[in-house]
Scaffold this motif. Sequence first.
Motif, PDB file in Angstrom:
ATOM      1  N   SER A   1       0.819  -1.221   0.000  1.00  0.00           N
ATOM      2  CA  SER A   1       0.000   0.000   0.000  1.00  0.00           C
ATOM      3  C   SER A   1       0.851   1.268   0.000  1.00  0.00           C
ATOM      4  N   ASP A   2       2.103   1.166   0.429  1.00  0.00           N
ATOM      5  CA  ASP A   2       3.004   2.323   0.450  1.00  0.00           C
ATOM      6  C   ASP A   2       4.113   2.204  -0.593  1.00  0.00           C
ATOM      7  N   ALA A   3       3.986   1.280  -1.533  1.00  0.00           N
ATOM      8  CA  ALA A   3       5.055   1.043  -2.504  1.00  0.00           C
ATOM      9  C   ALA A   3       5.209   2.223  -3.459  1.00  0.00           C
ATOM     10  N   SER A   4       6.444   2.468  -3.853  1.00  0.00           N
ATOM     11  CA  SER A   4       6.673   3.329  -5.006  1.00  0.00           C
ATOM     12  C   SER A   4       6.607   2.461  -6.263  1.00  0.00           C
ATOM     13  N   VAL A   5       6.560   3.090  -7.423  1.00  0.00           N
ATOM     14  CA  VAL A   5       6.321   2.354  -8.660  1.00  0.00           C
ATOM     15  C   VAL A   5       7.404   2.680  -9.684  1.00  0.00           C
ATOM     16  N   GLU A   6       7.984   1.624 -10.242  1.00  0.00           N
ATOM     17  CA  GLU A   6       8.838   1.759 -11.423  1.00  0.00           C
ATOM     18  C   GLU A   6       8.057   1.245 -12.631  1.00  0.00           C
ATOM     19  N   ARG A   7       8.254   1.897 -13.763  1.00  0.00           N
ATOM     20  CA  ARG A   7       7.554   1.506 -14.988  1.00  0.00           C
ATOM     21  C   ARG A   7       8.555   0.985 -16.012  1.00  0.00           C
ATOM     22  N   HIS A   8       8.240  -0.185 -16.561  1.00  0.00           N
ATOM     23  CA  HIS A   8       9.120  -0.833 -17.532  1.00  0.00           C
ATOM     24  C   HIS A   8       8.357  -1.108 -18.825  1.00  0.00           C
ATOM     25  N   PRO A   9       9.002  -0.890 -19.975  1.00  0.00           N
ATOM     26  CA  PRO A   9       8.308  -1.129 -21.247  1.00  0.00           C
ATOM     27  C   PRO A   9       8.093  -2.614 -21.498  1.00  0.00           C
ATOM     28  N   VAL A  10       6.966  -2.927 -22.102  1.00  0.00           N
ATOM     29  CA  VAL A  10       6.673  -4.266 -22.597  1.00  0.00           C
ATOM     30  C   VAL A  10       6.703  -4.166 -24.122  1.00  0.00           C
ATOM     31  N   LEU A  11       7.504  -5.035 -24.759  1.00  0.00           N
ATOM     32  CA  LEU A  11       7.742  -4.927 -26.189  1.00  0.00           C
ATOM     33  C   LEU A  11       6.983  -5.989 -26.959  1.00  0.00           C
ATOM     34  N   SER A  12       6.394  -5.573 -28.065  1.00  0.00           N
ATOM     35  CA  SER A  12       5.828  -6.515 -29.022  1.00  0.00           C
ATOM     36  C   SER A  12       6.927  -6.893 -30.004  1.00  0.00           C
ATOM     37  N   VAL A  13       7.097  -8.197 -30.218  1.00  0.00           N
ATOM     38  CA  VAL A  13       8.162  -8.711 -31.071  1.00  0.00           C
ATOM     39  C   VAL A  13       7.539  -9.348 -32.303  1.00  0.00           C
ATOM     40  N   SER A  14       8.047  -8.989 -33.476  1.00  0.00           N
ATOM     41  CA  SER A  14       7.600  -9.633 -34.703  1.00  0.00           C
ATOM     42  C   SER A  14       8.813 -10.156 -35.463  1.00  0.00           C
ATOM     43  N   ALA A  15       8.642 -11.302 -36.121  1.00  0.00           N
ATOM     44  CA  ALA A  15       9.703 -11.914 -36.921  1.00  0.00           C
ATOM     45  C   ALA A  15       9.172 -12.127 -38.328  1.00  0.00           C
ATOM     46  N   ALA A  16       9.872 -11.578 -39.290  1.00  0.00           N
ATOM     47  CA  ALA A  16       9.441 -11.658 -40.695  1.00  0.00           C
ATOM     48  C   ALA A  16       8.001 -11.188 -40.853  1.00  0.00           C
ATOM     49  N   GLY A  17       7.631 -10.190 -40.063  1.00  0.00           N
ATOM     50  CA  GLY A  17       6.308  -9.592 -40.159  1.00  0.00           C
ATOM     51  C   GLY A  17       5.213 -10.290 -39.393  1.00  0.00           C
ATOM     52  N   SER A  18       5.522 -11.408 -38.710  1.00  0.00           N
ATOM     53  CA  SER A  18       4.524 -12.150 -37.950  1.00  0.00           C
ATOM     54  C   SER A  18       4.774 -12.007 -36.456  1.00  0.00           C
ATOM     55  N   PRO A  19       3.719 -11.969 -35.627  1.00  0.00           N
ATOM     56  CA  PRO A  19       3.899 -11.826 -34.181  1.00  0.00           C
ATOM     57  C   PRO A  19       4.740 -12.964 -33.610  1.00  0.00           C
ATOM     58  N   ALA A  20       5.628 -12.604 -32.671  1.00  0.00           N
ATOM     59  CA  ALA A  20       6.513 -13.597 -32.052  1.00  0.00           C
ATOM     60  C   ALA A  20       6.574 -13.403 -30.546  1.00  0.00           C
ATOM     61  N   GLY A  21       5.511 -12.878 -29.939  1.00  0.00           N
ATOM     62  CA  GLY A  21       5.465 -12.766 -28.483  1.00  0.00           C
ATOM     63  C   GLY A  21       5.729 -11.369 -27.981  1.00  0.00           C
ATOM     64  N   THR A  22       5.742 -11.251 -26.646  1.00  0.00           N
ATOM     65  CA  THR A  22       6.050  -9.995 -25.979  1.00  0.00           C
ATOM     66  C   THR A  22       7.238 -10.182 -25.056  1.00  0.00           C
TER      67      THR A  22
END
Length: 238
Positions: free
Chosen positions: A83-104
Amino acid sequence: MSDSVGVLGDEPVAERLRERGVSVVTGAPDDVPGTDRIVAVGRAATSAAAAADADPLVLPVEAGRGVRSVARDEVTDAVAALSDASVERHPVLSVSAAGSPAGTALFDVTLVAAEAARISEYTVTTPTDAVGQFRADGVTVATAAGSPGYARRIGGPILAPTDTVGVAAPIAPFATNPDHWVLPLAGLSLSVERDEATVALFVDGDSEGTVACEESVSLSRAGTLRVAVVPESRSRFG
């Protein structure tokens, strides 16, 4: 905020919290609890929480220095401090291989020769620059969350929290003084330039198939993971 805490990746941790009177909802990497707060035990669970559609506050446990993990034996105290935590924000990346989705990816994206003692040639590019071309076993791109992990072991720097840049580092390069780069993550692209070896793609450590010669792996911003930082959270720098 819901009174319940989701626990992802470890039933003994869930049971320990229940013994302290915490209302717990358990889940699995393919079934992330829909709670406002999630205790994610391990890298895989933290990656799964990052990929979830909701926007929970995540307390990583034994998931590496880059996300300020807490130790397993300090989980109950850490949850009590949320309840008293501070917050760090980290990017979540979309990954594509040869134009097709390959996860995050929350931590890192890696191209590496699938067979031992084989190398290939790779390029790293941004939307505005041809950054580098080199022969090596592979190449990894790490976010700030992933920078103290494998990328650090192959010579990359540890990054303070940032949602804009990451580290690109060759793996066992065929060079005596290899470069490592801190680059914008959005639009970053990795390509295989020679048809000499089968090149495997790993996203947060999970195999996502292979990448052929002249094919590219591209990164884009998919979201943000909110990480809780409490007194029990370890430093990313040591």
